[in-house]
Design a protein around this motif. Sequence first.
Motif, PDB file in Angstrom:
ATOM      1  N   MET A   1      59.311 -11.699 -15.974  1.00  0.00           N
ATOM      2  CA  MET A   1      57.886 -11.937 -15.771  1.00  0.00           C
ATOM      3  C   MET A   1      57.103 -11.229 -16.872  1.00  0.00           C
ATOM      4  SD  MET A   1      57.659 -11.486 -11.622  1.00  0.00           S
ATOM      5  CE  MET A   1      58.076  -9.743 -11.666  1.00  0.00           C
ATOM      6  N   ASN A   2      56.432 -12.011 -17.690  1.00  0.00           N
ATOM      7  CA  ASN A   2      55.616 -11.486 -18.783  1.00  0.00           C
ATOM      8  C   ASN A   2      54.144 -11.803 -18.555  1.00  0.00           C
ATOM      9  OD1 ASN A   2      58.009 -10.681 -20.100  1.00  0.00           O
ATOM     10  ND2 ASN A   2      58.172 -12.634 -21.164  1.00  0.00           N
ATOM     11  N   SER A   3      53.304 -11.120 -19.275  1.00  0.00           N
ATOM     12  CA  SER A   3      51.848 -11.345 -19.180  1.00  0.00           C
ATOM     13  C   SER A   3      51.387 -11.350 -17.727  1.00  0.00           C
ATOM     14  CB  SER A   3      51.472 -12.669 -19.863  1.00  0.00           C
ATOM     15  OG  SER A   3      51.886 -12.685 -21.214  1.00  0.00           O
ATOM     16  N   LEU A   4      51.808 -10.360 -16.997  1.00  0.00           N
ATOM     17  CA  LEU A   4      51.501 -10.311 -15.573  1.00  0.00           C
ATOM     18  C   LEU A   4      50.011 -10.153 -15.328  1.00  0.00           C
ATOM     19  CD1 LEU A   4      54.579  -8.246 -14.452  1.00  0.00           C
ATOM     20  CD2 LEU A   4      53.887 -10.433 -13.450  1.00  0.00           C
ATOM     21  N   LYS A   5      49.557 -10.773 -14.246  1.00  0.00           N
ATOM     22  CA  LYS A   5      48.161 -10.751 -13.848  1.00  0.00           C
ATOM     23  C   LYS A   5      48.039 -10.140 -12.444  1.00  0.00           C
ATOM     24  CE  LYS A   5      47.441 -15.182 -16.225  1.00  0.00           C
ATOM     25  NZ  LYS A   5      46.985 -16.597 -16.063  1.00  0.00           N
ATOM     26  N   PRO A   6      46.887  -9.606 -12.115  1.00  0.00           N
ATOM     27  CA  PRO A   6      46.720  -9.065 -10.751  1.00  0.00           C
ATOM     28  C   PRO A   6      47.036 -10.097  -9.658  1.00  0.00           C
ATOM     29  CG  PRO A   6      44.943  -8.313 -12.152  1.00  0.00           C
ATOM     30  CD  PRO A   6      45.730  -9.300 -12.966  1.00  0.00           C
ATOM     31  N   GLU A   7      46.766 -11.359  -9.922  1.00  0.00           N
ATOM     32  CA  GLU A   7      47.049 -12.396  -8.924  1.00  0.00           C
ATOM     33  C   GLU A   7      48.531 -12.672  -8.741  1.00  0.00           C
ATOM     34  OE1 GLU A   7      44.889 -12.553 -11.506  1.00  0.00           O
ATOM     35  OE2 GLU A   7      44.870 -14.576 -12.399  1.00  0.00           O
ATOM     36  N   ASP A   8      49.384 -12.056  -9.563  1.00  0.00           N
ATOM     37  CA  ASP A   8      50.828 -12.149  -9.373  1.00  0.00           C
ATOM     38  C   ASP A   8      51.315 -11.145  -8.328  1.00  0.00           C
ATOM     39  OD1 ASP A   8      51.118 -12.635 -12.902  1.00  0.00           O
ATOM     40  OD2 ASP A   8      51.319 -14.171 -11.346  1.00  0.00           O
ATOM     41  N   THR A   9      50.436 -10.285  -7.868  1.00  0.00           N
ATOM     42  CA  THR A   9      50.804  -9.290  -6.870  1.00  0.00           C
ATOM     43  C   THR A   9      51.245  -9.980  -5.581  1.00  0.00           C
ATOM     44  OG1 THR A   9      49.324  -7.609  -7.751  1.00  0.00           O
ATOM     45  CG2 THR A   9      49.956  -7.399  -5.440  1.00  0.00           C
ATOM     46  N   ALA A  10      52.448  -9.652  -5.142  1.00  0.00           N
ATOM     47  CA  ALA A  10      53.015 -10.288  -3.946  1.00  0.00           C
ATOM     48  C   ALA A  10      54.371  -9.658  -3.648  1.00  0.00           C
ATOM     49  CB  ALA A  10      53.188 -11.790  -4.157  1.00  0.00           C
ATOM     50  N   VAL A  11      54.927 -10.021  -2.507  1.00  0.00           N
ATOM     51  CA  VAL A  11      56.338  -9.729  -2.236  1.00  0.00           C
ATOM     52  C   VAL A  11      57.137 -10.920  -2.759  1.00  0.00           C
ATOM     53  CG1 VAL A  11      58.078  -9.271  -0.494  1.00  0.00           C
ATOM     54  CG2 VAL A  11      55.776  -8.335  -0.220  1.00  0.00           C
TER      55      VAL A  11
END
Length: 124
Positions: free
Chosen positions: A82-92
């Motif tokens: 996972m690259n260029s992670l964004k806050p909306e990628d926050t999850a389980v």
Amino acid sequence: QVQLVESGGGLVQAGGSLRLSCAASGSIFRVDNMGWYRQAPGKQRELVALITSGGSTRYGDSVKGRFTISRDNAKNTVYLQMNSLKPEDTAVYYCNADGTSYSTKGSWPPFDSWGQGTQVTVSS
């Protein structure tokens, strides 16, 4: 019985990278599809990425171009870079695998197993 064990989650800043791993073990005859799903608070579980035994891949629209799924068939392991992670990628993030298992009774039942989930948190 087939078990999936995930690793690699954690806390990262926006724009950073993480790599998730998921290893399948147990009474495995053949693993077909392996994939990653995620579930954020208050939202439904969604597909992140899927890879077939032949290496064909499919990605959720929100992660295309940023995430890469791969697998090591010899180790029955799937990875998610996972690259260029964004806050909306926050999850389980949950690992899933399906295929054929074997039993001591000589049968070959299908399996569809899930991992316990690993938390990914992206800070802004």
